[in-house]
Design a protein around this motif. Structure first.
Motif, mmCIF file in Angstrom:
data_model
loop_
_atom_site.group_PDB
_atom_site.id
_atom_site.type_symbol
_atom_site.label_atom_id
_atom_site.label_comp_id
_atom_site.label_asym_id
_atom_site.label_seq_id
_atom_site.Cartn_x
_atom_site.Cartn_y
_atom_site.Cartn_z
ATOM 1 N N SER A 161 21.714 20.464 -3.653
ATOM 2 C CA SER A 161 21.084 18.906 -2.956
ATOM 3 C C SER A 161 19.046 18.553 -3.909
ATOM 4 C CB SER A 161 20.787 18.674 -1.424
ATOM 5 O OG SER A 161 20.020 19.707 -1.079
ATOM 6 N N ILE A 162 19.198 17.562 -4.295
ATOM 7 C CA ILE A 162 17.417 16.979 -4.512
ATOM 8 C C ILE A 162 16.984 16.535 -3.854
ATOM 9 C CG2 ILE A 162 16.650 16.818 -6.670
ATOM 10 C CD1 ILE A 162 18.334 17.914 -8.325
ATOM 11 N N GLN A 163 16.128 16.605 -3.786
ATOM 12 C CA GLN A 163 15.181 15.163 -2.961
ATOM 13 C C GLN A 163 13.689 15.114 -3.630
ATOM 14 O OE1 GLN A 163 13.760 15.395 0.708
ATOM 15 N NE2 GLN A 163 13.957 13.465 1.704
ATOM 16 N N ALA A 164 13.716 14.015 -3.791
ATOM 17 C CA ALA A 164 12.594 13.848 -4.792
ATOM 18 C C ALA A 164 12.064 12.407 -5.201
ATOM 19 C CB ALA A 164 13.364 14.028 -6.764
ATOM 20 N N VAL A 165 10.761 12.769 -5.117
ATOM 21 C CA VAL A 165 9.485 11.528 -5.318
ATOM 22 C C VAL A 165 9.498 11.634 -7.117
ATOM 23 C CG1 VAL A 165 7.648 10.083 -5.399
ATOM 24 C CG2 VAL A 165 8.482 11.240 -2.884
ATOM 25 N N LEU A 166 9.877 10.631 -7.737
ATOM 26 C CA LEU A 166 9.513 10.950 -9.482
ATOM 27 C C LEU A 166 9.696 10.111 -9.725
ATOM 28 C CD1 LEU A 166 13.538 12.136 -9.178
ATOM 29 C CD2 LEU A 166 11.813 14.296 -10.204
ATOM 30 N N SER A 167 8.567 9.523 -9.836
ATOM 31 C CA SER A 167 7.869 8.308 -10.593
ATOM 32 C C SER A 167 6.204 8.569 -10.307
ATOM 33 C CB SER A 167 8.132 6.622 -9.945
ATOM 34 O OG SER A 167 7.483 6.022 -10.813
ATOM 35 N N GLY A 168 5.739 8.537 -11.172
ATOM 36 C CA GLY A 168 4.149 8.823 -10.525
ATOM 37 C C GLY A 168 3.692 7.468 -10.512
ATOM 38 N N THR A 169 4.227 6.840 -11.241
ATOM 39 C CA THR A 169 3.689 5.303 -11.288
ATOM 40 C C THR A 169 3.561 4.444 -10.135
ATOM 41 O OG1 THR A 169 4.308 5.018 -13.724
ATOM 42 C CG2 THR A 169 4.040 3.339 -11.941
ATOM 43 N N LEU A 170 5.210 4.981 -9.055
ATOM 44 C CA LEU A 170 5.051 4.219 -7.570
ATOM 45 C C LEU A 170 5.204 4.525 -6.671
ATOM 46 C CD1 LEU A 170 9.360 3.919 -8.238
ATOM 47 C CD2 LEU A 170 7.987 1.695 -7.852
ATOM 48 N N ASN A 171 4.554 6.097 -6.454
ATOM 49 C CA ASN A 171 3.678 7.076 -6.328
ATOM 50 C C ASN A 171 2.532 7.091 -5.890
ATOM 51 O OD1 ASN A 171 3.615 8.913 -3.989
ATOM 52 N ND2 ASN A 171 2.448 10.062 -5.259
ATOM 53 N N PHE A 172 1.481 6.309 -7.554
ATOM 54 C CA PHE A 172 0.078 5.577 -7.283
ATOM 55 C C PHE A 172 -0.039 4.650 -6.287
ATOM 56 C CE2 PHE A 172 -3.149 3.631 -9.710
ATOM 57 C CZ PHE A 172 -3.894 4.200 -9.305
ATOM 58 N N VAL A 173 1.290 3.654 -6.765
ATOM 59 C CA VAL A 173 1.414 2.212 -6.228
ATOM 60 C C VAL A 173 0.987 2.462 -4.881
ATOM 61 C CG1 VAL A 173 2.491 0.318 -5.459
ATOM 62 C CG2 VAL A 173 2.092 1.384 -8.064
ATOM 63 N N PHE A 174 1.788 3.230 -3.978
ATOM 64 C CA PHE A 174 2.416 3.344 -2.722
ATOM 65 C C PHE A 174 1.138 3.975 -2.194
ATOM 66 C CE2 PHE A 174 6.948 1.318 -3.931
ATOM 67 C CZ PHE A 174 6.648 0.498 -2.948
ATOM 68 N N ASN A 175 0.775 5.105 -2.509
ATOM 69 C CA ASN A 175 -0.552 5.692 -2.070
ATOM 70 C C ASN A 175 -1.384 4.467 -2.180
ATOM 71 O OD1 ASN A 175 0.957 8.326 -1.081
ATOM 72 N ND2 ASN A 175 0.206 9.121 -3.363
ATOM 73 N N HIS A 176 -2.160 3.968 -3.198
ATOM 74 C CA HIS A 176 -3.514 3.069 -3.005
ATOM 75 C C HIS A 176 -2.746 1.611 -2.988
ATOM 76 C CE1 HIS A 176 -4.312 6.140 -6.226
ATOM 77 N NE2 HIS A 176 -5.535 5.690 -5.722
ATOM 78 N N TYR A 177 -1.337 1.019 -1.879
ATOM 79 C CA TYR A 177 -1.833 -0.210 -1.628
ATOM 80 C C TYR A 177 -1.559 0.797 -0.358
ATOM 81 C CZ TYR A 177 0.441 -4.509 -0.083
ATOM 82 O OH TYR A 177 0.834 -5.867 0.272
ATOM 83 N N ASP A 178 -2.737 -0.264 0.978
ATOM 84 C CA ASP A 178 -2.802 -0.106 2.009
ATOM 85 C C ASP A 178 -3.312 -1.981 2.763
ATOM 86 O OD1 ASP A 178 -5.388 -0.874 1.286
ATOM 87 O OD2 ASP A 178 -6.474 1.013 1.546
ATOM 88 N N GLY A 179 -3.236 -2.292 2.394
ATOM 89 C CA GLY A 179 -3.566 -3.881 2.580
ATOM 90 C C GLY A 179 -4.826 -4.633 2.335
ATOM 91 N N SER A 180 -5.701 -3.118 1.689
ATOM 92 C CA SER A 180 -6.983 -3.571 1.519
ATOM 93 C C SER A 180 -7.370 -4.814 0.301
ATOM 94 C CB SER A 180 -8.129 -2.919 1.059
ATOM 95 O OG SER A 180 -8.020 -2.135 0.446
ATOM 96 N N ARG A 181 -6.392 -4.310 -0.752
ATOM 97 C CA ARG A 181 -5.738 -5.072 -2.044
ATOM 98 C C ARG A 181 -4.531 -6.112 -2.133
ATOM 99 N NH1 ARG A 181 -7.808 -1.777 -6.785
ATOM 100 N NH2 ARG A 181 -6.516 0.522 -5.544
ATOM 101 N N THR A 182 -4.669 -6.919 -2.747
ATOM 102 C CA THR A 182 -3.026 -7.428 -2.776
ATOM 103 C C THR A 182 -2.000 -5.938 -4.288
ATOM 104 O OG1 THR A 182 -2.965 -8.178 -5.380
ATOM 105 C CG2 THR A 182 -3.832 -9.715 -3.330
ATOM 106 N N PHE A 183 -1.014 -6.428 -3.612
ATOM 107 C CA PHE A 183 -0.175 -5.254 -4.304
ATOM 108 C C PHE A 183 0.117 -5.346 -5.750
ATOM 109 C CE2 PHE A 183 4.007 -3.779 -5.643
ATOM 110 C CZ PHE A 183 4.322 -3.113 -5.149
ATOM 111 N N SER A 184 -0.262 -6.956 -6.059
ATOM 112 C CA SER A 184 -0.436 -6.930 -7.755
ATOM 113 C C SER A 184 -1.728 -6.361 -7.944
ATOM 114 C CB SER A 184 -0.434 -8.499 -7.497
ATOM 115 O OG SER A 184 -0.940 -8.967 -8.958
ATOM 116 N N GLU A 185 -2.671 -6.453 -7.295
ATOM 117 C CA GLU A 185 -3.829 -5.683 -8.542
ATOM 118 C C GLU A 185 -3.494 -4.346 -8.392
ATOM 119 O OE1 GLU A 185 -7.296 -8.811 -6.237
ATOM 120 O OE2 GLU A 185 -6.625 -7.080 -4.955
#
Length: 815
Positions: A634-658
């Protein structure tokens, strides 16, 4: 006593002859010398051409003869003072009157025989040697002119006469005993038969003249003065790193000259080799250069450690194959074949025959192929009619490349090295010949591969300290430009520590492409886009194949769907491929396997480590596990640096678009961020990992649970950002749902039981995926060996620098 021979380029004009004069002066101070000279450069060819024009009644021959006469008269005026010119000018005019009369006769008859051709061809050496002798006498040197044609006796085989050595030796010794001058100047190439007809000694005849005279008088040394500093390890026009050979044996020199080394012709060596006379090849234009010594006994031990001494090659070769069941066990077949070719005066360069005796293959000059075909088919006509043998088969546009060296004998590694490096560069060998002496391994290859083969062999046997690699980089965006700068910055380190020199031989983007076999310098790279020609993926591939350089690597750092279409054609030419582009490895499974198999079948590499995890060793880890007998469960992975960056930085203080805009500004997304946020990129990555794990998965079989509202997927990139902003409440709800469970959001790829899926998940603090920050990726492998404690690969999974470094690592692995 020494014999010195000067070739056509050495006596091409007055400036060169003054260099020759100085050499003669210096050598005459050391010993008595005989000087053999060729015709002025190009004169013999022009004389023969004039005769050929006359034979077809083309009156241009008259002007050609006049031009040659003026050339010699001008030379006299440059070299001899006016008070001494009269007799010499008369000599020149008389001989050119003879030449014109002969050509007029040829024009009347409309026929040019070998006998007349020899007579006309002999004039060039008579004229040049007379003029040079006059110049030396003017300089006060003790010089006499000797007419070689009066001394060298031959049979009547015009254009390639056979020497009567006994008579010739007696004549030469008598002349030199009667004339005690310090310097004797004589024409090369020319001789006479017993009826006093002019004959010539064939190709390289002036060298042969010098060798005959040296052998006749048991000279201390024969010196061949030419326009290169001795024999080279390869033709410098093909191999830029060719090196001069300081010492070489007679047998090695014979082998090299037989297979195309133009400095020396095989018959020239024979007389001095028999008498064990040293032969020196020297450069008229660089007399202080060491040159090459050819002898029986090498003077130093340097060559004893060298496996091979040189590589030679001949182009315009044809292979003729005679085969048939009627040849097996029948005595005389070979004799019959060789006899019919001998009668046509066709020289056989190479012979090979299988142990089955079913076929004999010979190599000859391509220009003689049709005559040979007719001669063989005529000679074997009865056998062909009875189906005992087949009509001779001809292959053209071939080359012979020969590796030569006395020390190759009994070395088991020579063949392995030779054919290994050729195979690694996609060079197919059509025929092989190796004598029992083991000092020569000759191969027949396609002529278009000749330059590449010479360079590959030269690098393997003479440049082992540095391996030259040619890179073709397609894509100059964020990753491509970073990669190119990394190569320039790191190349000195690679040369010093890994003996590898990376040369960027081609660059392309969507607009322009540029090539340079010698490498695109860092300075030229800064302005390359202004100079390149119009680009296309197909055009780039065709140029790479056409240039056919050794150790070639094609690097795809684009996201183009067109570029992967050229992979297969490049792999079939044994061009290694390094791909950052994921499209090929995630395309239809059959196509993916075709590319992998093509690379394996053509002995080259297809690497795409950066398809997953940027610079992380993810695919390499899978390959190591599988190759060592493990099995991925089996493989379990987080494979998108982009998506990981986005969800690590999206905390509600800024919009998702920003947050998405920040990721794009910092280079973590594609130009269109939807390619990252849609999950398509992650799906491709898990597909690639599954395939590399040994599962024949198709892209359509991957379950993709996207999180973007459908309306965000339509319109321009600008529209996309507007719709993200309009859907901010939706994204906040996704965030809140995870936080209410004490979890965080991660876009996760999973593979198990032959099935794969990707989608947004709520990750608890006890998961290995929880503590993943910034743009990091993580891949968790469970295998037969790593069942209780999984194998984890974790680190930066996005960014131009780390991706470029991963591509760079693949380049190094591929070579």
């Amino acid at each position: 006593m020494k014999v010195l021979k000067f070739g056509g380029t050495s006596v091409a004009h007055s400036q060169n002859i003054l260099l020759v004069e100085k050499i003669i002066k210096d050598e005459s101070l050391k010993s008595r010398i005989v000087v053999i000279v060729s015709a002025l450069h190009g004169v013999t060819d022009q004389l023969i051409r004039a005769a050929e024009y006359a034979s077809v009644k083309d009156e241009n021959y008259i002007q050609m003869i006049q031009n040659l006469e003026e050339k010699h008269i001008s030379l006299i005026k440059d070299l001899v003072p006016i008070t001494e010119q009269s007799s010499l000018l008369s000599f020149v005019k008389k001989h050119f009157n003879d030449i014109e009369d002969l050509c007029n006769g040829i024009a009347v008859l409309g026929e040019l025989t070998y006998r007349i051709k020899d007579r006309i061809a002999s004039y060039g050496e008579f004229l040049s040697s007379k003029i040079i002798a006059a110049r030396l006498r003017h300089e006060g040197l003790d010089c006499i002119w000797m007419n070689s044609a009066d001394l060298i006796r031959t049979d009547s085989n015009f254009t390639n006469a056979k020497v009567d050595f006994q008579c010739t030796e007696s004549n030469i010794i008598n002349f030199l005993n009667e004339n005690k001058n310090r310097i004797i100047v004589a024409p090369g190439f020319v001789a006479r038969d017993e009826k006093n007809n002019a004959t010539t000694l064939g190709r390289g005849g002036s060298d042969y003249t010098a060798s005959i005279i040296a052998a006749s008088i048991n000279a201390e040394e024969l010196q061949i003065w030419t326009d290169v500093s001795g024999m080279m390890t390869a033709d410098p026009r093909l191999a830029s790193n060719a090196k001069p050979i300081s010492e070489i044996s007679y047998h090695e020199a014979m082998e090299l000259s037989h297979f195309g080394a133009k400095v020396l012709y095989p018959p020239s060596i024979q007389p001095v080799m028999v008498k064990n006379i040293d032969l020196m090849i020297k450069n008229t234009f660089d007399p202080e250069a060491q040159g090459t010594l050819i002898s029986h006994q090498l003077k130093s031990s340097g060559n004893e450690k060298q496996i091979a001494v040189g590589i030679s090659n001949m182009n315009s070769i044809a292979l003729l194959t005679l085969e048939g069941s009627g040849m097996i066990g029948i005595p005389g077949i070979s004799a019959k074949l060789f006899q019919c070719l001998s009668q046509e005066k066709i020289n056989i360069i190479l012979i090979t025959q299988g142990s089955s005796e079913h076929s004999i293959t010979i190599a000859i000059e391509e220009k003689e192929a049709l005559r040979a075909e007719y001669a063989i088919n005529s000679s074997f006509a009865d056998d062909i009619n009875l189906k005992r043998v087949y009509p001779v088969k001809i292959e053209t546009e071939l080359s012979i490349v020969a590796l030569v060296g006395e020390n190759m004998k009994s070395r088991s590694d020579v063949n392995a090295k030779m054919f290994g490096c050729l195979g690694n560069n996609g060079i197919n060998v059509r025929a092989i010949a190796q004598g029992s002496s083991e000092r020569n391994i000759s191969i027949v290859i396609s002529e278009k591969d000749s330059k590449k083969a010479v360079n590959v062999l030269h690098e393997e046997f003479f440049e082992s300290e540095i391996k030259q690699v040619h890179l073709y980089i397609c894509g100059t965006g964020n990753v491509g430009s970073k990669l190119i700068h990394q190569i320039y910055d790191q190349n000195a380190y690679l040369r010093e520590n890994f003996l590898v020199n990376l040369r960027i031989a081609g660059i392309s983007n969507s607009r322009h492409m540029i090539f340079s076999d010698k490498g695109i310098s860092q300075e030229d790279y800064l302005i390359w886009d202004e100079q390149g020609e119009k680009a296309s993926a197909l055009g780039f591939a065709e140029e790479i194949i056409h240039r056919n350089l050794r150790n070639s690597v094609f690097v795809d750092v684009t996201a183009s769907s067109d570029v992967p279409e050229i992979y297969e054609s490049l792999l079939k030419r044994s061009v290694n491929i390094v791909a950052c582009n994921k499209i090929a490895a995630s395309s239809d499974f059959k196509k993916y396997k075709t590319l992998k198999n093509t690379a394996r079948n053509h002995n080259c590499n297809f690497y795409f480590e950066t398809n997953v995890g940027a610079g992380l060793p993810v695919i390499g880890t899978i390959n190591d596990l599988i190759n060592s007998g493990d099995q991925i469960q089996s493989i379990q992975a987080v494979l998108s640096g982009t998506l990981n960056f986005v969800f690590n930085h999206y905390d509600g203080s800024r919009t998702f678009s920003e947050v998405v805009a920040q990721a794009q500004q910092e280079g973590y997304t594609e130009p269109d961020p939807r390619l990252d946020l849609s999950g398509t990129d992650v799906a491709r990555k898990i597909l690639i990992l599954a395939r590399e794990s040994g599962y024949p998965l198709q892209f359509e079989e991957i379950e993709n649970r996207g999180f973007l509202p459908g309306e965000c997927m339509h319109g321009s990139v600008g529209d996309f950002y507007e719709k993200l902003t309009a859907n901010e409440d939706y994204f906040k709800n996704l965030l809140n749902d995870a936080e209410n469970e004490g979890k965080i959001l991660k876009y996760v790829a999973e593979f198990e039981d032959g099935k794969a899926k990707v989608g947004l998940q709520h990750i608890a603090p006890d998961s290995d995926l929880f503590h993943l920050y910034g743009k990091d990726n993580i891949v968790i492998f469970k295998t037969l060996r790593y069942s209780e404690q999984p194998l984890v690969v974790k680190g930066a999974g996005a960014g131009a620098d780390v991706t470029a470094s991963g591509v760079f690592a693949d380049i190094i692995r591929s070579i």
